[in-house]
Design an enzyme around this catalytic site. Structure first.
Site, PDB file in Angstrom:
ATOM      1  N   SER A 110       0.857  -1.191   0.000  1.00 31.57           N
ATOM      2  CA  SER A 110       0.000   0.000   0.000  1.00 31.57           C
ATOM      3  C   SER A 110       0.888   1.234   0.000  1.00 31.57           C
ATOM      4  O   SER A 110       1.995   1.219   0.561  1.00 31.57           O
ATOM      5  CB  SER A 110      -0.886   0.011   1.246  1.00 31.57           C
ATOM      6  OG  SER A 110      -1.464   1.277   1.446  1.00 31.57           O
ATOM      7  N   SER A 111       0.406   2.308  -0.609  1.00 33.28           N
ATOM      8  CA  SER A 111       1.198   3.535  -0.648  1.00 33.28           C
ATOM      9  C   SER A 111       1.350   4.175   0.722  1.00 33.28           C
ATOM     10  O   SER A 111       2.161   5.092   0.893  1.00 33.28           O
ATOM     11  CB  SER A 111       0.573   4.544  -1.619  1.00 33.28           C
ATOM     12  OG  SER A 111      -0.746   4.860  -1.235  1.00 33.28           O
ATOM     13  N   CYS A 112       0.618   3.687   1.728  1.00 34.03           N
ATOM     14  CA  CYS A 112       0.760   4.242   3.083  1.00 34.03           C
ATOM     15  C   CYS A 112       2.093   3.842   3.725  1.00 34.03           C
ATOM     16  O   CYS A 112       2.417   4.301   4.815  1.00 34.03           O
ATOM     17  CB  CYS A 112      -0.400   3.819   3.972  1.00 34.03           C
ATOM     18  SG  CYS A 112      -0.367   2.088   4.462  1.00 34.03           S
ATOM     19  N   TYR A 139      -0.676  -0.627  10.322  1.00 34.09           N
ATOM     20  CA  TYR A 139      -0.899  -1.283   9.026  1.00 34.09           C
ATOM     21  C   TYR A 139       0.304  -1.070   8.116  1.00 34.09           C
ATOM     22  O   TYR A 139       0.789  -2.009   7.466  1.00 34.09           O
ATOM     23  CB  TYR A 139      -2.159  -0.711   8.388  1.00 34.09           C
ATOM     24  CG  TYR A 139      -2.448  -1.225   6.998  1.00 34.09           C
ATOM     25  CD1 TYR A 139      -2.971  -2.496   6.791  1.00 34.09           C
ATOM     26  CD2 TYR A 139      -2.213  -0.426   5.881  1.00 34.09           C
ATOM     27  CE1 TYR A 139      -3.244  -2.966   5.512  1.00 34.09           C
ATOM     28  CE2 TYR A 139      -2.484  -0.884   4.600  1.00 34.09           C
ATOM     29  CZ  TYR A 139      -2.999  -2.144   4.423  1.00 34.09           C
ATOM     30  OH  TYR A 139      -3.269  -2.603   3.146  1.00 34.09           O
ATOM     31  N   LYS A 143       2.982  -3.786   6.315  1.00 36.11           N
ATOM     32  CA  LYS A 143       3.252  -3.847   4.879  1.00 36.11           C
ATOM     33  C   LYS A 143       4.743  -3.673   4.575  1.00 36.11           C
ATOM     34  O   LYS A 143       5.291  -4.319   3.682  1.00 36.11           O
ATOM     35  CB  LYS A 143       2.418  -2.784   4.144  1.00 36.11           C
ATOM     36  CG  LYS A 143       0.939  -3.118   4.078  1.00 36.11           C
ATOM     37  CD  LYS A 143       0.702  -4.406   3.301  1.00 36.11           C
ATOM     38  CE  LYS A 143      -0.745  -4.768   3.174  1.00 36.11           C
ATOM     39  NZ  LYS A 143      -0.950  -6.032   2.421  1.00 36.11           N
ATOM     40  N   HIS A 182     -13.367   3.839   1.858  1.00 36.13           N
ATOM     41  CA  HIS A 182     -12.485   4.903   1.400  1.00 36.13           C
ATOM     42  C   HIS A 182     -13.296   5.951   0.638  1.00 36.13           C
ATOM     43  O   HIS A 182     -14.510   5.849   0.510  1.00 36.13           O
ATOM     44  CB  HIS A 182     -11.366   4.309   0.542  1.00 36.13           C
ATOM     45  CG  HIS A 182     -10.425   3.453   1.316  1.00 36.13           C
ATOM     46  ND1 HIS A 182     -10.240   2.103   1.069  1.00 36.13           N
ATOM     47  CD2 HIS A 182      -9.611   3.736   2.365  1.00 36.13           C
ATOM     48  CE1 HIS A 182      -9.354   1.606   1.916  1.00 36.13           C
ATOM     49  NE2 HIS A 182      -8.963   2.577   2.715  1.00 36.13           N
TER      50      HIS A 182
END
Length: 324
Positions: A110-112, A139, A143, A182
């Site tokens: 994920s881009s987070c 989270y 990742k 989202h």
């Protein structure tokens, strides 16, 4: 003449938005046999169950799309669940793949994973270069661990385990939960409800000026398959010392532009009211996807077309929407 043996492809997380798109796309290739398992059939947080499953199946490739996901509210309320369950899923699947000699695996992140204040557009090198967004840090750490786990098996055992980091995804089979969804499913649901109720205006959190990038989920599936099957030498050349690739469109819109596009798709004629007392979140978030383009992949589905397909699916799923 005996028929040629089909490649065995395991898609972990096939009931989620990305996993289901992977199954739809992979199933078009008749030389592949797609293997899936429901949560009831296989608990991916159970190490012994996962090892037994892999030992019995003999996979050629694994797409690891299974994860516990959610919006800001869910991440804030259940941080222990998010870090524990995602770490367990990743550890069990990646190690079971190695133990059963699966050479090719693709891990979906994920881009987070990137720092909260990463320079825009965000390059792959930004990983671990600063502090994470606190609201989804557990989270994100899970990742990041998944990326590093793949990288470590590659270094120590010569595996070909690749990782991809998508931008904001949307599309059919998205989550339309009132609090955990989202931005796109939340706006679709809110604006659709306003149209049905003949409301004259819809309130949207924030100024509407924050910029975001969105990728339709079928494009995400296409990109994953492209990255998985790119020649090893070409992939190595693109990633160099990196262990992951960004996936996105390279295009960004403001939340105000996004909301207006959704109004156009739905046919809502009311007014959009932006509540500047509510948070905007990060002012801008877009990924640098130059390496992905060099690898030979570009998105095909425009934001307006993707929104129209998502809304059409939404209308056909009333009473059956995913709301967890």
């Amino acid at each position: 003449m005996t028929p040629e043996k089909k490649q065995q492809i395991f898609v972990a997380g096939h009931q989620g938005m990305v996993g289901s798109a992977l199954v739809r796309t992979l199933s078009q290739n008749k030389s592949l046999q797609i293997i899936v398992a429901t949560r009831r059939e296989l608990d991916l947080t159970n190490q012994s169950a996962v090892r037994h499953f892999f030992a019995y199946q003999h996979f050629d490739q694994v797409y690891l799309a299974a994860a516990k996901v959610g919006g800001i509210h869910a991440n804030s309320e259940y941080p222990a669940d998010f870090i524990y369950q995602n770490l367990m899923i990743q550890n069990n699947v990646i190690d079971a793949a190695h133990q059963t000699d699966v050479q090719k695996l693709l891990f979906l992140g994920s881009s987070c994973i990137y720092p909260k204040f990463a320079e825009q557009p965000i390059q792959e090198e930004s990983l671990l270069a600063g502090y994470l967004e606190p609201s989804n840090e557990p989270y994100a750490i899970a990742k990041i661990a998944g990326i590093k786990l793949c990288e470590s098996y590659n270094r120590q055992y010569g595996r070909d385990y690749r990782s991809v980091m998508p931008t904001n995804l949307y599309g059919i089979h998205d989550n339309f939960h009132d609090q955990n969804s989202h931005v796109i499913p939340a706006l679709i649901q809110r604006i659709h409800s306003a149209k049905i109720a003949d409301q004259k205006q819809v309130e949207i959190w924030g100024t509407g000026q924050a910029k975001r990038e969105f990728l339709y989920v079928d494009d995400m599936a296409s990109a994953c398959i492209h990255v998985m099957n790119a020649p090893f030498a070409q992939y190595q050349q693109m990633t160099a010392t990196l262990s992951h690739l960004n996936i996105g469109t390279g295009e960004e819109v403001t939340i105000q532009e996004l909301a207006q596009l959704i109004c156009d798709v739905i046919g809502y004629q009311g007014k959009l009211i932006f509540n500047a007392q509510k948070p905007d979140g990060t002012p801008r978030k877009v990924l640098d996807i130059s390496r992905l383009h060099q690898l030979g992949w570009q998105h095909q589905i425009s934001l307006k077309k993707g929104l129209a397909q998502t809304y059409s699916w939404y209308l056909n799923q009333q009473g059956q929407l995913r709301t967890v």
